[in-house]
Design a protein around this motif. Structure first.
Motif, mmCIF file in Angstrom:
data_model
loop_
_atom_site.group_PDB
_atom_site.id
_atom_site.type_symbol
_atom_site.label_atom_id
_atom_site.label_comp_id
_atom_site.label_asym_id
_atom_site.label_seq_id
_atom_site.Cartn_x
_atom_site.Cartn_y
_atom_site.Cartn_z
ATOM 1 N N LEU A 168 36.138 -4.225 89.543
ATOM 2 C CA LEU A 168 35.429 -4.075 88.279
ATOM 3 C C LEU A 168 34.363 -5.148 88.157
ATOM 4 O O LEU A 168 34.658 -6.336 88.202
ATOM 5 C CB LEU A 168 36.427 -4.185 87.124
ATOM 6 N N LYS A 169 33.124 -4.762 87.998
ATOM 7 C CA LYS A 169 32.017 -5.703 87.932
ATOM 8 C C LYS A 169 31.765 -6.153 86.498
ATOM 9 O O LYS A 169 32.296 -5.607 85.537
ATOM 10 C CB LYS A 169 30.760 -5.070 88.524
ATOM 11 N N LYS A 175 31.165 -3.680 79.156
ATOM 12 C CA LYS A 175 31.196 -2.407 78.445
ATOM 13 C C LYS A 175 32.570 -2.145 77.851
ATOM 14 O O LYS A 175 32.711 -1.608 76.755
ATOM 15 C CB LYS A 175 30.816 -1.283 79.402
ATOM 16 N N GLY A 176 33.596 -2.551 78.598
ATOM 17 C CA GLY A 176 34.945 -2.324 78.118
ATOM 18 C C GLY A 176 35.338 -3.245 76.978
ATOM 19 O O GLY A 176 35.941 -2.819 75.994
ATOM 20 N N VAL A 186 21.910 0.715 74.768
ATOM 21 C CA VAL A 186 21.470 0.378 76.128
ATOM 22 C C VAL A 186 21.727 1.532 77.087
ATOM 23 O O VAL A 186 20.852 1.906 77.878
ATOM 24 C CB VAL A 186 22.190 -0.904 76.616
ATOM 25 N N TYR A 187 22.919 2.112 77.015
ATOM 26 C CA TYR A 187 23.300 3.185 77.942
ATOM 27 C C TYR A 187 22.586 4.499 77.620
ATOM 28 O O TYR A 187 22.101 5.189 78.524
ATOM 29 C CB TYR A 187 24.811 3.413 77.899
ATOM 30 N N ASN A 188 22.576 4.866 76.354
ATOM 31 C CA ASN A 188 22.128 6.212 75.974
ATOM 32 C C ASN A 188 20.631 6.342 75.736
ATOM 33 O O ASN A 188 20.096 7.456 75.770
ATOM 34 C CB ASN A 188 22.880 6.667 74.721
ATOM 35 N N LYS A 208 26.804 3.423 89.489
ATOM 36 C CA LYS A 208 28.177 3.577 89.004
ATOM 37 C C LYS A 208 28.693 2.292 88.370
ATOM 38 O O LYS A 208 29.480 2.331 87.420
ATOM 39 C CB LYS A 208 29.097 4.002 90.152
ATOM 40 N N ARG A 209 28.262 1.162 88.916
ATOM 41 C CA ARG A 209 28.757 -0.127 88.429
ATOM 42 C C ARG A 209 28.007 -0.639 87.197
ATOM 43 O O ARG A 209 28.315 -1.698 86.687
ATOM 44 C CB ARG A 209 28.642 -1.172 89.542
ATOM 45 N N GLY A 210 26.992 0.092 86.746
ATOM 46 C CA GLY A 210 26.293 -0.310 85.537
ATOM 47 C C GLY A 210 25.171 -1.303 85.748
ATOM 48 O O GLY A 210 24.772 -2.004 84.810
ATOM 49 N N GLU A 211 24.621 -1.354 86.974
ATOM 50 C CA GLU A 211 23.538 -2.300 87.252
ATOM 51 C C GLU A 211 22.295 -2.047 86.394
ATOM 52 O O GLU A 211 21.688 -3.010 85.898
ATOM 53 C CB GLU A 211 23.182 -2.276 88.731
ATOM 54 N N PRO A 212 21.861 -0.790 86.182
ATOM 55 C CA PRO A 212 20.690 -0.581 85.319
ATOM 56 C C PRO A 212 20.897 -1.170 83.919
ATOM 57 O O PRO A 212 19.997 -1.814 83.367
ATOM 58 C CB PRO A 212 20.564 0.952 85.260
ATOM 59 N N GLN A 213 22.078 -0.981 83.364
ATOM 60 C CA GLN A 213 22.367 -1.488 82.022
ATOM 61 C C GLN A 213 22.462 -3.009 82.013
ATOM 62 O O GLN A 213 22.079 -3.659 81.035
ATOM 63 C CB GLN A 213 23.669 -0.861 81.508
#
Length: 346
Positions: A168-169, A175-176, A186-188, A208-213
């Motif tokens: 888990l990064k 996010k969790g 940020v995500y949507n 998948k790991r959320g790097e863009p966010q």
């Protein structure tokens, strides 16, 4: 007078009151049914919340998990939380649940098994009917926080389960633990901005790991408070996210983000990438360019530049490749270098 031990004991008792849980045991068939029934309408009895990461287990890992179930090996508990309406929210175990669903639905074909190697190439329907029944009747244990436990406890459990995990990064944990309106924004919205998508590149795993966010939160946090970084960057970003979840101006942030992206799109041939064929956008490069542009536009909203040749200079390369890039001084230097170049202050 209470001793320090008495005070500590009172705190333990107080905090224990808000942690209330049950232990449940579901068959795989029932667990999968409770997840799938009502899934499309977001009305399933067991659901995966938005703060949970996407399905990231590869086929080898999924296959090994199914092999463990078939062999009857102990399966880790699934952690859930009662949301108060009878539904159970998966706090930890979404990858296991998704793997079970994928296998039973016929999407997963087992591969690279070393113990049950005769099952390589098998799907669920290839098993004997009797083995399918035994698989479906295998029980999975679940620890479920009752609705007496609040959101703070649920996120605390998520953090304790996942802290230190090599799987888990940081962005997934953020996010969790700090899921809320700002994270949703940020995500949507930001991550789907056409110019952000156009001017950044990520591998499938980074997506998948959320790097863009992660990059987007870094942009907002640094553009607001880059001179305030004192501790580790991860802690700094967590604090910023937590504060923004409580109160933020969506329109102002989106305008800031949009203005910066338009400037990048107009003036930087490769966007945030080093070359036209890059398959990933480096964090320090993104920080430097995005926040430097924002600061320059704050000084001169009508800023116009003839070229950005300095982006290929040895000076800039040395600034963003030197060691200790998360140190406060390094963050400040690379951001202000871009700002000053754009404003012709160097």
């Amino acid at each position: 007078m209470n001793t320090t031990q008495d005070i500590a004991e009172l705190q333990i008792i107080d905090k224990q009151k808000i942690v209330d849980f049950d232990i449940k045991e579901f068959t795989i068939e029932l667990l999968v049914t409770k997840y799938l029934t009502g899934l499309d309408d977001d009305d399933n009895d067991i659901y995966i919340p938005t703060y949970q990461r996407k399905f990231v287990w590869n086929i080898d890992r999924q296959s090994k998990f199914i092999e463990s179930v078939v062999l009857g090996l102990p399966i880790p508990y699934i952690f859930t939380a009662d949301t108060g309406d009878g539904r159970l929210e998966i706090v930890d175990g979404s990858q296991r649940l998704r793997t079970l669903v994928s296998f039973i639905s016929g999407k997963l074909k087992l591969k690279n098994l070393s113990i049950l190697d005769n099952l390589n190439g098998y799907k669920y329907n290839n098993l004997l009917k009797s083995r399918q029944r035994k698989f479906n009747n295998t029980t999975i244990r679940m620890i479920s926080l009752t609705d007496k436990s609040d959101d703070e406890v649920r996120f605390m459990m998520f953090e304790r389960i996942n802290t230190g995990s090599s799987i888990l990064k940081d962005m997934e944990k953020r996010k969790g633990i700090y899921g809320g309106k700002f994270i949703d924004f940020v995500y949507n919205e930001c991550a789907k901005h056409p110019l952000f998508v156009k001017n950044t590149t990520f591998t499938e795993n980074m997506e998948k790991r959320g790097e863009p966010q992660e990059l987007i939160i870094r942009f907002f946090a640094y553009s607001d408070r880059y001179t305030d970084v004192r501790t580790g960057v991860n802690e700094f970003l967590n604090d910023y996210t937590n504060s923004m979840n409580k109160s933020f101006n969506r329109n102002d942030l989106y305008k800031r983000f949009d203005r910066m992206l338009k400037f990048v799109d107009s003036n930087f041939p490769y966007g945030f990438s080093k070359t036209p064929n890059s398959n990933k956008t480096p964090r320090v490069r993104f920080d430097s360019i995005s926040v430097g542009i924002h600061l320059a536009l704050e000084k001169n909203p009508k800023l116009s530049v003839k070229n950005v040749d300095w982006i290929e200079s040895e000076e800039f390369k040395s600034i963003i490749t030197a060691g200790g890039q998360n140190a406060p001084k390094a963050i400040k230097n690379r951001i202000e270098f871009v700002r000053n170049q754009l404003l012709s202050l160097i």
